[in-house]
Design a protein around this motif. Structure first.
Motif, PDB file in Angstrom:
ATOM      1  N   CYS A   1      70.536  45.157 -29.129  1.00 54.57           N
ATOM      2  CA  CYS A   1      70.439  44.610 -30.473  1.00 54.57           C
ATOM      3  C   CYS A   1      70.370  45.722 -31.507  1.00 54.57           C
ATOM      4  CB  CYS A   1      69.234  43.687 -30.612  1.00 54.57           C
ATOM      5  SG  CYS A   1      69.107  43.029 -32.290  1.00 54.57           S
ATOM      6  N   HIS A   2      69.608  46.757 -31.234  1.00 55.17           N
ATOM      7  CA  HIS A   2      69.476  47.836 -32.213  1.00 55.17           C
ATOM      8  C   HIS A   2      70.803  48.537 -32.445  1.00 55.17           C
ATOM      9  CE1 HIS A   2      65.132  48.448 -33.278  1.00 55.17           C
ATOM     10  NE2 HIS A   2      65.091  47.412 -32.460  1.00 55.17           N
TER      11      HIS A   2
ATOM     12  N   ASN B   1      58.855  42.949 -25.812  1.00 55.26           N
ATOM     13  CA  ASN B   1      59.428  42.153 -24.724  1.00 55.26           C
ATOM     14  C   ASN B   1      60.926  42.426 -24.605  1.00 55.26           C
ATOM     15  OD1 ASN B   1      60.503  40.216 -23.077  1.00 55.26           O
ATOM     16  ND2 ASN B   1      59.566  38.468 -24.119  1.00 55.26           N
TER      17      ASN B   1
ATOM     18  N   LYS C   1      64.632  38.412 -32.028  1.00 54.89           N
ATOM     19  CA  LYS C   1      63.915  39.567 -32.579  1.00 54.89           C
ATOM     20  C   LYS C   1      62.409  39.339 -32.660  1.00 54.89           C
ATOM     21  CE  LYS C   1      63.799  40.921 -36.948  1.00 54.89           C
ATOM     22  NZ  LYS C   1      64.226  41.371 -38.294  1.00 54.89           N
TER      23      LYS C   1
ATOM     24  N   GLY D   1      56.624  49.384 -26.086  1.00 56.85           N
ATOM     25  CA  GLY D   1      56.101  48.061 -25.778  1.00 56.85           C
ATOM     26  C   GLY D   1      57.053  46.995 -26.292  1.00 56.85           C
TER      27      GLY D   1
ATOM     28  N   CYS E   1      66.503  45.467 -25.958  1.00 52.39           N
ATOM     29  CA  CYS E   1      66.145  46.131 -27.220  1.00 52.39           C
ATOM     30  C   CYS E   1      67.295  46.965 -27.768  1.00 52.39           C
ATOM     31  CB  CYS E   1      64.950  47.060 -27.045  1.00 52.39           C
ATOM     32  SG  CYS E   1      63.600  46.455 -26.062  1.00 52.39           S
TER      33      CYS E   1
ATOM     34  N   ALA F   1      60.950  39.544 -29.256  1.00 57.45           N
ATOM     35  CA  ALA F   1      61.061  40.918 -28.732  1.00 57.45           C
ATOM     36  C   ALA F   1      59.994  41.828 -29.355  1.00 57.45           C
ATOM     37  CB  ALA F   1      62.451  41.476 -29.000  1.00 57.45           C
ATOM     38  N   HIS F   2      59.723  41.597 -30.633  1.00 56.42           N
ATOM     39  CA  HIS F   2      58.803  42.489 -31.346  1.00 56.42           C
ATOM     40  C   HIS F   2      57.339  42.082 -31.222  1.00 56.42           C
ATOM     41  CE1 HIS F   2      61.993  44.354 -34.272  1.00 56.42           C
ATOM     42  NE2 HIS F   2      62.201  44.655 -33.014  1.00 56.42           N
TER      43      HIS F   2
ATOM     44  N   TRP G   1      66.411  51.048 -42.327  1.00 58.19           N
ATOM     45  CA  TRP G   1      66.030  52.071 -41.365  1.00 58.19           C
ATOM     46  C   TRP G   1      66.165  53.453 -41.945  1.00 58.19           C
ATOM     47  CZ3 TRP G   1      68.591  50.142 -36.177  1.00 58.19           C
ATOM     48  CH2 TRP G   1      67.886  49.021 -35.744  1.00 58.19           C
TER      49      TRP G   1
ATOM     50  N   PHE H   1      66.857  38.250 -26.693  1.00 61.56           N
ATOM     51  CA  PHE H   1      67.669  38.667 -27.838  1.00 61.56           C
ATOM     52  C   PHE H   1      67.086  38.132 -29.141  1.00 61.56           C
ATOM     53  CE2 PHE H   1      71.528  39.855 -25.294  1.00 61.56           C
ATOM     54  CZ  PHE H   1      71.686  41.091 -25.876  1.00 61.56           C
TER      55      PHE H   1
ATOM     56  N   LEU I   1      54.402  44.587 -30.802  1.00 69.72           N
ATOM     57  CA  LEU I   1      54.975  45.894 -31.108  1.00 69.72           C
ATOM     58  C   LEU I   1      54.303  46.438 -32.362  1.00 69.72           C
ATOM     59  CD1 LEU I   1      57.782  47.364 -30.060  1.00 69.72           C
ATOM     60  CD2 LEU I   1      58.485  46.781 -32.363  1.00 69.72           C
TER      61      LEU I   1
HETATM   62  C1  HEC Z   1      67.691  40.692 -31.881  1.00 73.56           C
HETATM   63  C2  HEC Z   1      67.606  42.043 -32.372  1.00 73.56           C
HETATM   64  C3  HEC Z   1      66.458  42.943 -31.963  1.00 73.56           C
HETATM   65  C4  HEC Z   1      65.875  43.047 -30.741  1.00 73.56           C
HETATM   66  C5  HEC Z   1      66.162  42.244 -29.469  1.00 73.56           C
HETATM   67  C6  HEC Z   1      64.883  44.103 -30.859  1.00 73.56           C
HETATM   68  N1  HEC Z   1      64.869  44.608 -32.136  1.00 73.56           N
HETATM   69 FE1  HEC Z   1      63.645  46.069 -32.861  1.00 73.56          FE
HETATM   70  N2  HEC Z   1      64.369  45.805 -34.729  1.00 73.56           N
HETATM   71  C7  HEC Z   1      65.436  45.005 -35.052  1.00 73.56           C
HETATM   72  C8  HEC Z   1      65.685  45.117 -36.489  1.00 73.56           C
HETATM   73  C9  HEC Z   1      66.792  44.409 -37.244  1.00 73.56           C
HETATM   74  C10 HEC Z   1      64.705  46.018 -36.996  1.00 73.56           C
HETATM   75  C11 HEC Z   1      64.552  46.485 -38.471  1.00 73.56           C
HETATM   76  C12 HEC Z   1      63.312  45.923 -39.098  1.00 73.56           C
HETATM   77  C13 HEC Z   1      63.307  44.425 -39.120  1.00 73.56           C
HETATM   78  O1  HEC Z   1      64.280  43.823 -39.605  1.00 73.56           O
HETATM   79  O2  HEC Z   1      62.346  43.864 -38.570  1.00 73.56           O
HETATM   80  C14 HEC Z   1      63.887  46.413 -35.859  1.00 73.56           C
HETATM   81  C15 HEC Z   1      62.813  47.305 -35.938  1.00 73.56           C
HETATM   82  C16 HEC Z   1      62.202  47.894 -34.831  1.00 73.56           C
HETATM   83  C17 HEC Z   1      61.226  48.967 -34.874  1.00 73.56           C
HETATM   84  C18 HEC Z   1      60.680  49.635 -36.122  1.00 73.56           C
HETATM   85  C19 HEC Z   1      59.262  49.150 -36.393  1.00 73.56           C
HETATM   86  C20 HEC Z   1      59.153  48.124 -37.414  1.00 73.56           C
HETATM   87  O3  HEC Z   1      58.207  47.309 -37.311  1.00 73.56           O
HETATM   88  O4  HEC Z   1      59.980  48.102 -38.353  1.00 73.56           O
HETATM   89  C21 HEC Z   1      60.910  49.279 -33.597  1.00 73.56           C
HETATM   90  C22 HEC Z   1      59.928  50.356 -33.137  1.00 73.56           C
HETATM   91  C23 HEC Z   1      61.657  48.379 -32.743  1.00 73.56           C
HETATM   92  N3  HEC Z   1      62.430  47.542 -33.529  1.00 73.56           N
HETATM   93  C24 HEC Z   1      61.601  48.391 -31.373  1.00 73.56           C
HETATM   94  C25 HEC Z   1      62.132  47.397 -30.566  1.00 73.56           C
HETATM   95  C26 HEC Z   1      61.850  47.251 -29.156  1.00 73.56           C
HETATM   96  C27 HEC Z   1      60.963  48.169 -28.342  1.00 73.56           C
HETATM   97  C28 HEC Z   1      62.540  46.149 -28.717  1.00 73.56           C
HETATM   98  C29 HEC Z   1      62.551  45.541 -27.329  1.00 73.56           C
HETATM   99  C30 HEC Z   1      61.247  45.253 -26.739  1.00 73.56           C
HETATM  100  C31 HEC Z   1      63.267  45.616 -29.862  1.00 73.56           C
HETATM  101  N4  HEC Z   1      62.986  46.393 -30.964  1.00 73.56           N
HETATM  102  C32 HEC Z   1      64.093  44.518 -29.812  1.00 73.56           C
HETATM  103  C33 HEC Z   1      66.152  44.207 -34.183  1.00 73.56           C
HETATM  104  C34 HEC Z   1      65.835  43.957 -32.849  1.00 73.56           C
END
Ligand code: HEC
Ligand code: HEC
Ligand code: HEC
Ligand code: HEC
Ligand code: HEC
Length: 258
Positions: free
Chosen positions: A34-35, A76, A82, A74, A31, A85-86, A46, A80, A89
């Protein structure tokens, strides 16, 4: 709490990203990778909060101890991708999210059992459960992710922001009690730190083990007091603090006479 496995406590690299130096530590969680990598491209979507949050996490004991984003949010952490992973969530604004105000104590409490057990006895927790948002939740004092500890003065300011003179929940004695208690906790901790420094220098292994054991005995009541403090009623803490002080002074005497 200390049972969390630290898989790779070493520093892998120092990367300059988005204006701050990110200490990228080896994490089993994808997580954060990537963030952090996407913070600039994603920045328009953001809030300033999310960027600060990322930075707070990066510099926190949570990051150092492999407490990845998924431990609170929460999702996964093993991919990598997205979308994957989400999955499952929820945005923090959803009451069902593990990081919503009302669910946060339970989420933090999976690791920090001691504070959570006492917090559940507090009036503050009853307020949260009843949907009343006027009381504090864990993040009010420790930050959302930074795991900050409060100084006695900042704790008393925290109480006063809600219980101070002229406030709706005025209870002026609370802030002073909290400050006095925390000052005492800090004093005993400082003595324990001195003891620890001496113990570390003892060469004889058996002797060192004996003192380490005595150190742990002295530490128990102080940990109990910090945990029990989460009920925010301090009347019953003095006994524990006295015991911690006695044991700590006995340890210091023993160390001086070794
Ligand atoms: C491959 C890239 C990537 C991965 C891996 C990733 N994220 Fe994200 N995440 C993003 C991006 C980019 C955003 C901005 C909103 C969007 O584009 O969906 C985001 C948004 C979020 C948000 C904001 C809520 C929302 O719905 O906008 C949360 C909380 C979050 N991620 C948590 C996590 C968690 C916890 C994990 C691991 C379990 C994770 N992310 C894995 C790229 C990722
Ligand atoms: C110790 C628990 C904890 C950890 C670990 C954690 N967060 Fe959060 N996160 C929170 C809390 C609490 C909030 C604020 C909820 C609120 O708005 O009251 C939050 C809010 C957010 C938000 C904005 C709210 C939303 O859902 O849109 C994003 C984005 C986010 N976190 C991403 C992350 C990412 C990425 C990581 C890992 C680098 C991470 N968090 C690690 C507890 C945590
Ligand atoms: C997956 C387990 C886990 C979760 C969930 C978690 N923490 Fe932690 N926390 C840790 C670990 C591990 C440490 C670092 C080791 C230590 O200090 O005991 C830590 C450290 C801390 C510290 C500093 C303790 C000290 O003595 O320096 C505070 C305060 C804290 N966490 C508060 C929180 C809060 C508030 C939440 C929820 C928003 C939370 N934690 C969620 C595992 C967790
Ligand atoms: C009103 C402020 C406040 C709230 C709300 C609060 N804490 Fe604390 N917390 C403190 C203080 C003060 C300490 C003692 C700091 C010290 O020892 O220097 C502390 C200590 C801690 C510690 C480190 C000491 C220990 O026992 O390991 C953890 C972990 C912790 N709190 C977790 C939590 C969790 C989880 C919640 C929510 C269930 C929570 N706190 C709610 C003020 C608060
Ligand atoms: C975010 C606001 C907020 C903060 C910060 C806060 N409280 Fe409270 N507290 C409340 C509210 C609201 C109530 C409920 C008052 C009621 O039931 O009338 C409450 C109730 C209490 C109660 C139970 C009622 C009583 O007086 O017996 C105690 C004890 C208490 N707080 C102590 C503290 C202490 C000590 C601190 C600082 C460590 C603190 N609170 C920080 C909002 C807060």
């Amino acid at each position: 709490m200390r049972s969390v496995v630290v898989r790779a406590p070493f520093l892998l690299a120092l990367v300059i990203l988005g204006g701050w130096a990110v200490s990228v530590q080896a994490q089993s969680s994808r997580c954060a990778d990537c963030h952090i990598a996407n913070q600039q491209s994603a920045a328009p979507n953001w809030s300033g909060f999310a960027l600060r949050h990322l930075q707070d996490w990066d510099f926190s004991p949570h990051s150092r101890n492999n407490v990845g984003c998924e431990k609170c949010h929460g999702g996964n952490p093993n991919t990598f991708e997205k979308f994957q992973a989400h999955q499952n969530l929820l945005p923090a604004s959803s009451p069902a999210s593990p990081v919503s105000r009302v669910n946060l104590p339970k989420t933090c409490g999976t690791c920090h059992t001691g504070p959570f057990v006492s917090f559940q006895k507090s009036q503050h927790y009853k307020l949260l459960l009843s949907g009343d948002d006027r009381g504090p939740t864990c993040s009010t004092c420790h930050g959302e992710v930074g795991a900050h500890l409060l100084s006695p003065a900042s704790l008393s300011r925290q109480c006063s922001s809600c219980h101070g003179p002229g406030r709706e929940q005025e209870r002026t004695g609370r802030a002073d009690e909290a400050r006095m208690l925390m000052t005492e906790v800090r004093e005993v901790r400082a003595r324990l730190n001195q003891a620890q420094a001496i113990i570390r220098r003892i060469k004889d292994q058996a002797l060192r083990a004996k003192f380490e054991d005595q150190y742990r005995q002295a530490e128990v009541p102080i940990i109990e007091a910090a945990n029990a403090g989460h009920e925010f009623v301090f009347d019953n803490l003095q006994e524990r603090l006295d015991r911690a002080r006695q044991r700590t002074e006995a340890l210091m005497d023993a160390l001086a006479n070794q």
